[in-house]
Design a protein around this motif. Structure first.
Motif, PDB file in Angstrom:
ATOM      1  N   LEU A  34     102.503   1.430 -14.461  1.00  0.00           N
ATOM      2  CA  LEU A  34     101.347   1.842 -13.677  1.00  0.00           C
ATOM      3  C   LEU A  34     100.523   2.857 -14.455  1.00  0.00           C
ATOM      4  N   ASN A  35      99.208   2.750 -14.327  1.00  0.00           N
ATOM      5  CA  ASN A  35      98.319   3.733 -14.938  1.00  0.00           C
ATOM      6  C   ASN A  35      98.357   5.020 -14.124  1.00  0.00           C
ATOM      7  N   TYR A  36      98.312   6.167 -14.813  1.00  0.00           N
ATOM      8  CA  TYR A  36      98.365   7.441 -14.105  1.00  0.00           C
ATOM      9  C   TYR A  36      97.726   8.540 -14.941  1.00  0.00           C
ATOM     10  N   LYS A  37      97.453   9.659 -14.267  1.00  0.00           N
ATOM     11  CA  LYS A  37      97.080  10.908 -14.918  1.00  0.00           C
ATOM     12  C   LYS A  37      97.992  11.987 -14.366  1.00  0.00           C
ATOM     13  N   THR A  38      98.237  13.015 -15.162  1.00  0.00           N
ATOM     14  CA  THR A  38      99.097  14.092 -14.701  1.00  0.00           C
ATOM     15  C   THR A  38      98.485  15.441 -15.038  1.00  0.00           C
ATOM     16  N   PHE A  39      98.734  16.406 -14.153  1.00  0.00           N
ATOM     17  CA  PHE A  39      98.197  17.752 -14.310  1.00  0.00           C
ATOM     18  C   PHE A  39      99.275  18.764 -13.914  1.00  0.00           C
ATOM     19  N   GLY A  40      99.251  19.928 -14.553  1.00  0.00           N
ATOM     20  CA  GLY A  40     100.032  21.059 -14.097  1.00  0.00           C
ATOM     21  C   GLY A  40     101.491  21.029 -14.488  1.00  0.00           C
ATOM     22  N   GLN A  41     102.251  21.911 -13.855  1.00  0.00           N
ATOM     23  CA  GLN A  41     103.682  21.989 -14.087  1.00  0.00           C
ATOM     24  C   GLN A  41     104.363  22.524 -12.836  1.00  0.00           C
ATOM     25  N   GLY A  42     105.642  22.181 -12.699  1.00  0.00           N
ATOM     26  CA  GLY A  42     106.400  22.549 -11.512  1.00  0.00           C
ATOM     27  C   GLY A  42     107.026  21.312 -10.907  1.00  0.00           C
ATOM     28  N   PRO A  43     107.497  21.388  -9.658  1.00  0.00           N
ATOM     29  CA  PRO A  43     108.090  20.225  -9.007  1.00  0.00           C
ATOM     30  C   PRO A  43     107.081  19.075  -8.931  1.00  0.00           C
ATOM     31  N   PRO A  44     107.533  17.830  -9.081  1.00  0.00           N
ATOM     32  CA  PRO A  44     106.584  16.710  -9.090  1.00  0.00           C
ATOM     33  C   PRO A  44     105.996  16.404  -7.720  1.00  0.00           C
ATOM     34  N   LEU A  45     104.699  16.117  -7.720  1.00  0.00           N
ATOM     35  CA  LEU A  45     103.965  15.653  -6.540  1.00  0.00           C
ATOM     36  C   LEU A  45     103.235  14.379  -6.943  1.00  0.00           C
ATOM     37  N   LEU A  46     103.575  13.263  -6.304  1.00  0.00           N
ATOM     38  CA  LEU A  46     102.972  11.967  -6.614  1.00  0.00           C
ATOM     39  C   LEU A  46     101.974  11.610  -5.525  1.00  0.00           C
ATOM     40  N   ILE A  47     100.789  11.136  -5.938  1.00  0.00           N
ATOM     41  CA  ILE A  47      99.717  10.829  -4.987  1.00  0.00           C
ATOM     42  C   ILE A  47      99.297   9.368  -5.140  1.00  0.00           C
ATOM     43  N   LEU A  48      99.235   8.660  -4.002  1.00  0.00           N
ATOM     44  CA  LEU A  48      98.901   7.232  -3.971  1.00  0.00           C
ATOM     45  C   LEU A  48      97.630   7.013  -3.161  1.00  0.00           C
ATOM     46  N   HIS A  49      96.647   6.346  -3.759  1.00  0.00           N
ATOM     47  CA  HIS A  49      95.352   6.071  -3.123  1.00  0.00           C
ATOM     48  C   HIS A  49      95.444   4.906  -2.139  1.00  0.00           C
ATOM     49  N   GLY A  50      94.329   4.662  -1.453  1.00  0.00           N
ATOM     50  CA  GLY A  50      94.249   3.581  -0.483  1.00  0.00           C
ATOM     51  C   GLY A  50      93.638   2.311  -1.051  1.00  0.00           C
ATOM     52  N   LEU A  51      93.442   1.323  -0.170  1.00  0.00           N
ATOM     53  CA  LEU A  51      92.886   0.023  -0.542  1.00  0.00           C
ATOM     54  C   LEU A  51      91.510   0.189  -1.174  1.00  0.00           C
ATOM     55  N   PHE A  52      91.290  -0.508  -2.294  1.00  0.00           N
ATOM     56  CA  PHE A  52      90.050  -0.479  -3.074  1.00  0.00           C
ATOM     57  C   PHE A  52      89.812   0.869  -3.754  1.00  0.00           C
ATOM     58  N   GLY A  53      90.804   1.782  -3.687  1.00  0.00           N
ATOM     59  CA  GLY A  53      90.659   3.083  -4.322  1.00  0.00           C
ATOM     60  C   GLY A  53      91.225   3.096  -5.724  1.00  0.00           C
ATOM     61  N   THR A  54      91.146   4.263  -6.346  1.00  0.00           N
ATOM     62  CA  THR A  54      91.758   4.485  -7.658  1.00  0.00           C
ATOM     63  C   THR A  54      92.295   5.916  -7.674  1.00  0.00           C
ATOM     64  N   LEU A  55      93.035   6.230  -8.720  1.00  0.00           N
ATOM     65  CA  LEU A  55      93.569   7.586  -8.856  1.00  0.00           C
ATOM     66  C   LEU A  55      92.464   8.635  -8.904  1.00  0.00           C
ATOM     67  N   ASP A  56      91.278   8.263  -9.393  1.00  0.00           N
ATOM     68  CA  ASP A  56      90.181   9.231  -9.501  1.00  0.00           C
ATOM     69  C   ASP A  56      89.750   9.787  -8.144  1.00  0.00           C
ATOM     70  N   ASN A  57      90.021   9.041  -7.052  1.00  0.00           N
ATOM     71  CA  ASN A  57      89.653   9.535  -5.723  1.00  0.00           C
ATOM     72  C   ASN A  57      90.345  10.853  -5.396  1.00  0.00           C
ATOM     73  N   TRP A  58      91.471  11.124  -6.065  1.00  0.00           N
ATOM     74  CA  TRP A  58      92.280  12.296  -5.746  1.00  0.00           C
ATOM     75  C   TRP A  58      92.304  13.326  -6.868  1.00  0.00           C
ATOM     76  N   GLN A  59      91.497  13.135  -7.904  1.00  0.00           N
ATOM     77  CA  GLN A  59      91.605  13.988  -9.085  1.00  0.00           C
ATOM     78  C   GLN A  59      91.256  15.452  -8.792  1.00  0.00           C
ATOM     79  N   THR A  60      90.211  15.693  -8.007  1.00  0.00           N
ATOM     80  CA  THR A  60      89.802  17.074  -7.733  1.00  0.00           C
ATOM     81  C   THR A  60      90.906  17.841  -7.011  1.00  0.00           C
ATOM     82  N   LEU A  61      91.481  17.231  -5.976  1.00  0.00           N
ATOM     83  CA  LEU A  61      92.565  17.891  -5.252  1.00  0.00           C
ATOM     84  C   LEU A  61      93.810  18.010  -6.128  1.00  0.00           C
TER      85      LEU A  61
END
Length: 255
Positions: free
Chosen positions: A3-30
């Motif tokens: 799967l394509n992904y981007k990662t930011f930061g450090q600490g315990p892992p938090l994985l974020i999954l977008h909705g239908l017709f979305g992409t990971l970029d929808n959640w990049q700011t948060l």
């Protein structure tokens, strides 16, 4: 499949999954905001964004994709956040691999079958002749004849990308998402309960989760709590990002 992904930061892992017709970029700011305390992974689910186009689309398959992703990245427990279709993937995963989830956050979706509602959008996207499109403005103008909401059109047109040889194509696997649309509306299939901390967040102006759904939420997620974000519809993260950020942050920080 990777799967394509981007990662930011450090600490315990938090994985974020977008909705239908979305992409990971929808959640990049948060994601970048949560990166102050967590290693945040925003992920393109199968048949979306830059992740592989596969010949099937279902929640069991997407849960297996997520398990493989975690194992490939040496993660054996993570906090998991999913919106809409991504929320169902997260619920499917948590009830099949509960030992791999620390805390679960589900944004504006319940573990039930939905009646649909995207049919006009699906038809409009399929009818858009990409071979004749000259630019995004023209694509938007054509879609506007059937999709009145400007914000929805801009969200959908993020899937439009140029070919190297000229012309446009969809990043998403539109034929498979069209064919398997009924599977996306389906309920999750729970192998067992997820007893860990679970937060459902709904938009107060959305109809995806209503008060009568609370027993359903707590059936497979006995520790579930439900909170509402005022003046938000289904796209809570886009409409009320600050309120969502605070709710999620507080929940993750709780012992």
């Amino acid at each position: 499949m990777q799967l394509n992904y981007k990662t930011f930061g450090q600490g315990p892992p938090l994985l974020i999954l977008h909705g239908l017709f979305g992409t990971l970029d929808n959640w990049q700011t948060l994601a970048k905001r949560w990166a102050g305390h967590y290693t945040v992974f925003i992920i393109d689910q199968r048949n979306h964004g830059r992740s592989p186009h596969m010949d099937a689309h279902s929640y069991p398959l997407m849960a297996e994709d997520l398990k493989a992703f975690m194992e490939a990245n040496w993660m054996y427990e993570a906090n998991l956040l999913g919106h809409s279709m991504g929320g169902k993937t997260a619920m499917q995963f948590a009830t099949h691999f509960p030992d791999m989830v620390n805390k679960l956050i589900v944004v504006d979706i319940a573990p039930k079958k939905y009646p649909g509602g995207h049919e006009t959008i699906v038809e409009a996207l399929n009818d858009l002749n990409l071979a004749t499109i000259e630019d995004r403005k023209q694509a938007d103008s054509i879609l506007a004849e059937r999709i009145a909401d400007f914000g929805v059109r801009q969200f959908l047109l993020k899937n439009l990308t140029r070919n190297k040889e000229g012309g446009y194509r969809w990043k998403m696997n539109l034929p498979i998402l069209t064919r398997d649309y009924e599977a996306i509306l389906e309920n999750i299939t729970a192998d067992e309960n997820f007893d860990g901390p679970t937060l459902f967040i709904r938009g107060a102006a959305s109809n995806y989760i209503d008060d009568t759904d609370l027993p359903l939420l707590q059936k497979n997620f006995p520790a579930a709590e439900l909170k509402s974000v005022a003046d938000a519809g289904h796209w809570v993260h886009a409409q009320k990002p600050e309120e969502l950020f605070q709710l999620v942050s507080t929940f993750l920080e709780e012992q």
